[in-house]
Design an enzyme around this catalytic site. Structure first.
Site, short mmCIF file in Angstrom:
data_model
loop_
_atom_site.label_atom_id
_atom_site.label_comp_id
_atom_site.label_asym_id
_atom_site.label_seq_id
_atom_site.Cartn_x
_atom_site.Cartn_y
_atom_site.Cartn_z
N SER A 134 32.34 32.26 40.40
CA SER A 134 31.46 33.04 41.28
C SER A 134 30.06 32.46 41.15
CB SER A 134 31.44 34.50 40.82
OG SER A 134 30.44 35.22 41.52
N TYR A 147 30.42 41.44 34.57
CA TYR A 147 31.13 40.52 35.47
C TYR A 147 30.47 39.14 35.42
CZ TYR A 147 32.83 38.46 39.86
OH TYR A 147 33.37 37.62 40.81
N1 LIG Z 1 35.08 38.19 47.33
C1 LIG Z 1 33.96 37.76 46.78
O1 LIG Z 1 32.86 38.00 47.30
C2 LIG Z 1 34.01 36.95 45.51
C3 LIG Z 1 32.84 36.28 45.15
C4 LIG Z 1 32.85 35.50 43.99
C5 LIG Z 1 34.00 35.38 43.25
N2 LIG Z 1 35.12 36.05 43.61
C6 LIG Z 1 36.32 35.86 42.77
O2 LIG Z 1 37.41 35.47 43.58
C7 LIG Z 1 38.63 35.80 42.92
C8 LIG Z 1 39.56 36.49 43.91
O3 LIG Z 1 38.97 37.70 44.33
P1 LIG Z 1 39.03 38.23 45.83
O4 LIG Z 1 37.64 38.32 46.32
O5 LIG Z 1 40.04 37.45 46.60
O6 LIG Z 1 39.49 39.74 45.58
P2 LIG Z 1 40.89 40.51 45.74
O7 LIG Z 1 41.31 40.48 47.16
O8 LIG Z 1 40.69 41.83 45.09
O9 LIG Z 1 41.91 39.64 44.88
C9 LIG Z 1 41.93 39.68 43.49
C10 LIG Z 1 43.30 39.31 43.03
O10 LIG Z 1 43.31 39.26 41.59
C11 LIG Z 1 44.49 39.93 41.18
N3 LIG Z 1 44.44 40.40 39.81
C12 LIG Z 1 43.58 41.27 39.23
N4 LIG Z 1 43.90 41.44 37.94
C13 LIG Z 1 44.99 40.65 37.69
C14 LIG Z 1 45.80 40.39 36.56
N5 LIG Z 1 45.58 40.98 35.37
N6 LIG Z 1 46.83 39.50 36.68
C15 LIG Z 1 47.09 38.90 37.86
N7 LIG Z 1 46.38 39.14 38.97
C16 LIG Z 1 45.34 39.99 38.89
C17 LIG Z 1 44.66 41.06 42.16
O11 LIG Z 1 45.99 41.53 42.07
P3 LIG Z 1 46.48 43.05 42.27
O12 LIG Z 1 46.84 43.15 43.71
O13 LIG Z 1 47.64 43.19 41.38
O14 LIG Z 1 45.32 43.94 41.87
C18 LIG Z 1 44.36 40.33 43.46
O15 LIG Z 1 45.49 39.60 43.89
C19 LIG Z 1 38.25 36.67 41.72
O16 LIG Z 1 38.30 35.88 40.54
C20 LIG Z 1 36.81 37.08 42.04
O17 LIG Z 1 36.07 37.34 40.87
C21 LIG Z 1 35.15 36.83 44.74
#
Ligand SMILES: NC(=O)c1ccc[n+]([C@@H]2O[C@H](COP(=O)([O-])OP(=O)(O)OC[C@H]3O[C@@H](n4cnc5c(N)ncnc54)[C@H](OP(=O)(O)O)[C@@H]3O)[C@@H](O)[C@H]2O)c1
Length: 284
Positions: A134, A147
């Site tokens: 991130s 975070y």
């Molecule tokens: N969206 C943003 O603005 C943003 C910005 C910077 C970084 N990120 C990073 O991008 C990555 C993906 O996030 P996203 O934005 O795509 O959000 P998201 O749609 O909430 O996806 C997060 C994923 O992580 C999974 N997860 C959480 N805990 C887990 C565990 N213990 N084991 C396996 N899977 C797990 C969730 O699965 P479940 O369905 O089981 O909960 C979900 O599939 C994350 O690392 C986040 O920190 C996002």
């Protein structure tokens, strides 16, 4: 040419699901892992996509998913450590348990999966590991301090692993998104803003409201919300192309990188020249 295989964590939604589709559309085998595969209805329809259970905090589930993937596709060329979650709260508002839970997923989860896959890549003499971190991994982010610290940990891990594994022909990269409207990234983020005494909650609410408006303004490109597919495309580029170690993405990310003086890669190159034996330092 043999089909390549990517193992991706957190494929139930957001960047993980988009990345699984992207690798599939480019002709790869995909081990699309998630905590609740029984709920998945889209990725299960795709050829050469193995949807299987993997919780990054559960090493048995990791070993099983890796073994199942290797048995189906023969190898793992690319690991995408995408699973993770955020949360808006001041440091004092997060319980010890909540902090440890976040680190178990965002930091130790990345290490757990990398530990399971790196030996396979070493024995094949090649591979790539892409950690989705991130922009909060390179700046102090108020209202997301824990975070941000978890993502700083993975940024540091990524850079050190990039140098450790470069001589073994295993590339390690980070993809650093700014703010993107993914499926459920916002779902759990405000839970803790009301925790604590009056001073703390008032401060948290005021700070969070201000920061949200700043982030939203910065993330909007040409009047449009940032498109999460561009993160999936960058993950694919890191899996196949010639990219720096750290890869910021998004209009907000670019703005912040400029404020920081630009790409970190020239420094990483110098560092490689210093800490690696001369014959092994000459790559990105
Ligand atoms: N969206 C943003 O603005 C943003 C910005 C910077 C970084 N990120 C990073 O991008 C990555 C993906 O996030 P996203 O934005 O795509 O959000 P998201 O749609 O909430 O996806 C997060 C994923 O992580 C999974 N997860 C959480 N805990 C887990 C565990 N213990 N084991 C396996 N899977 C797990 C969730 O699965 P479940 O369905 O089981 O909960 C979900 O599939 C994350 O690392 C986040 O920190 C996002």
């Amino acid at each position: 040419m043999d089909k390549k295989t990517a193992l991706i964590t957190g494929c139930s939604s957001g960047f993980g699901k988009l990345a699984a589709r992207t690798f599939h559309d480019k002709g790869w085998n995909v081990i699309a892992t998630m905590r609740s595969p029984e709920r998945e209805t889209e990725l299960t329809e795709l050829d050469d996509v193995l949807v299987t259970r993997l919780d990054v905090t559960d090493t048995e589930s990791i070993d099983r998913a890796v073994a199942e993937g290797v048995s189906r596709f023969g190898r793992i060329d690319v690991l995408v450590n995408n699973a993770g979650y955020g949360g808006n709260a001041l440091f004092e508002q997060m319980s010890d348990e909540a902090i440890r839970r976040m680190y178990d997923t965002n930091v130790f989860g990345v290490m757990n999966v990398a530990r399971a896959v790196l030996p396979l890549m070493r024995s094949r003499g090649e591979g790539r590991v892409i950690n989705v971190t991130s922009m909060a991994g390179v700046l102090g982010f108020p209202t997301a301090s824990v975070y941000a610290s978890s993502k700083h940990a993975v940024e540091g891990l990524t850079e050190a692993l990039a140098l450790e594994y470069q001589p073994l022909n295993i590339l390690v990269r980070s993809v650093m998104p700014g703010a993107y409207p993914t499926t459920r990234f916002d779902a759990n983020v405000d839970d803790e803003l009301g925790v604590g005494d009056e001073q703390l909650t008032a401060h948290a609410t005021a700070l969070a409201t201000h920061i949200r408006s700043v982030v939203e303004t910065m993330a909007v490109q040409g009047g449009q919300q940032a498109d999460p597919q561009e993160v999936a495309d960058l993950i694919y580029e890191c899996a196949t192309g010639d990219t720096p170690v750290h890869n910021p993405i998004g209009a907000d990310a670019q703005m912040i990188m400029e404020m920081m003086g630009g790409s970190r890669q020239p420094f990483v190159d110098q560092l490689a020249g210093m800490v690696l034996p001369p014959q092994e330092a000459a790559t990105k």
